[in-house]
Design a protein around this motif. Sequence first.
Motif, short mmCIF file in Angstrom:
data_model
loop_
_atom_site.label_atom_id
_atom_site.label_comp_id
_atom_site.label_asym_id
_atom_site.label_seq_id
_atom_site.Cartn_x
_atom_site.Cartn_y
_atom_site.Cartn_z
N ASP A 72 0.76 -1.12 0.13
CA ASP A 72 -0.13 0.05 0.17
C ASP A 72 0.81 1.36 -0.01
O ASP A 72 2.03 1.00 -0.01
N ALA A 73 0.40 2.43 0.09
CA ALA A 73 0.99 3.66 -0.03
C ALA A 73 2.16 3.71 1.03
O ALA A 73 3.28 4.10 0.76
N PHE A 74 1.70 3.42 2.17
CA PHE A 74 2.31 3.84 3.27
C PHE A 74 3.79 2.75 3.26
O PHE A 74 4.88 3.01 3.66
N LYS A 132 4.93 1.24 0.85
CA LYS A 132 5.90 1.52 -0.15
C LYS A 132 6.83 2.59 0.10
O LYS A 132 8.02 2.85 -0.18
N THR A 133 6.31 3.82 0.82
CA THR A 133 7.14 4.78 1.50
C THR A 133 8.11 4.20 2.25
O THR A 133 9.28 4.80 2.28
N MET A 134 7.67 3.29 3.29
CA MET A 134 8.44 2.66 4.22
C MET A 134 9.43 1.85 3.76
O MET A 134 10.93 2.14 4.12
N THR A 146 10.85 2.43 0.67
CA THR A 146 11.79 3.52 0.21
C THR A 146 12.58 4.22 1.06
O THR A 146 13.67 4.34 0.79
N ASN A 147 12.19 4.24 2.17
CA ASN A 147 12.90 5.01 3.13
C ASN A 147 13.96 4.38 3.83
O ASN A 147 15.16 4.79 4.11
N SER A 166 16.66 3.94 1.38
CA SER A 166 17.79 5.20 1.30
C SER A 166 18.67 5.03 2.39
O SER A 166 19.87 5.78 2.27
N GLU A 194 -1.17 8.92 11.79
CA GLU A 194 0.42 8.27 11.38
C GLU A 194 0.61 7.17 12.18
O GLU A 194 1.42 6.12 11.75
N HIS A 218 1.64 -1.57 10.09
CA HIS A 218 2.75 -1.96 9.29
C HIS A 218 3.67 -2.80 10.01
O HIS A 218 5.04 -3.08 9.50
#
Length: 363
Positions: free
Chosen positions: A247-249, A251-253, A255-256, A259, A323, A330
């Motif tokens: 999900d959107a969150f 995917k961001t997790m 990616t972070n 990095s 948040e 997750h």
Amino acid sequence: MSTFTTPRRRGHAIRGGRSNREVPSGDDDDVRNIEAGRDAIIQQTDHDASSTRMSTVSLGYLEDSFAKAFLAPGEQITKRYPIIHRGTYVRTEAIDKLVVRFLDTRPEQRKQIVSLGAGSDTRFFRLTARKSDSPQSKMAYHELDFEANANQKRTILRQSTELSDCLKQAEQHGSTYHLHAIDLRDLTNKSPPTIPGLDPTLPTLLLSECCLCYLPPDAAASVLQYFTMNLPESLALILYEPIRPFDAFGKTMVTNLASRGIHLQTLKRYSSLQAQRQRLLLAGLSDGQGARDVYQLYGDEEWVSQSERERIERLEWLDEVEEWKLLASHYCVAWGWRGEVFTEAWQGLRGSRTAGEDQDEPG
């Protein structure tokens, strides 16, 4: 008795799964440097976890008089965000609940705990020091981690009077502590190393808090196979891992984390609560499996009482409510077992599939 070991290899006396080491093409020195860099990043996550725990303890979320021993001389406590404190609290309390119920079931029976990638974890010391109305079960406690992390912990244990005294107290009460410098990937080799002092006759609980998720899925499965094959008695596993990467969150997790050079290799394969339960079943822990995300655990009276939630919510103002819900949903705690002692210990703890999990299924 406390022991600090670097296991030696042996041949056919102990069975292990197949080797799952990837052999990239290219210069051997380059490959070794890349692998060493990845390992160093994973090792650094232990310092982050220790710092987060100290911040959580300092604000009164958790009681842990041993955590401060892992602060470097002169190191200041780095304050974390309230949602991180709350997540650390729920994770710790849920795992502690499962561990203590195991230890307090049939207390006359000696038990064994194996913590994978233990790092600076203080659970052995907290368990040894806890007050209990019933006789405490004697235990053999094993911690496995990279040699660098094990050496660092070994030094801290020798320097800390409080930790040294706790080890002596544990020994006097018949419990043993073993700290092993071992790369878990070596357990997947055809001739895996021995784990000194590991007793195949004892009911054993494996702990993996964000540890196995750093391995390729097949390697993680082979590490579990090492224990399921060599520990024929009652056996259980508790996992704490991230979930829901799609999900959107999520995917961001991902990616972070990427990095920062952190790649959670099992995340996509075991992406849901049901996938985690199925994983435990396929590993041979066939008597029962349960899984709950951290948000579910926090809201469930069985895991965190209303009075405890009220106490936690008075400690800090948390205005990132949405948040918190996203972050907590997750990460999960999953548990599975074989053997009557675990069935007895964990009966009644709800962990089966819920209707709300339908959203985890691919659309």
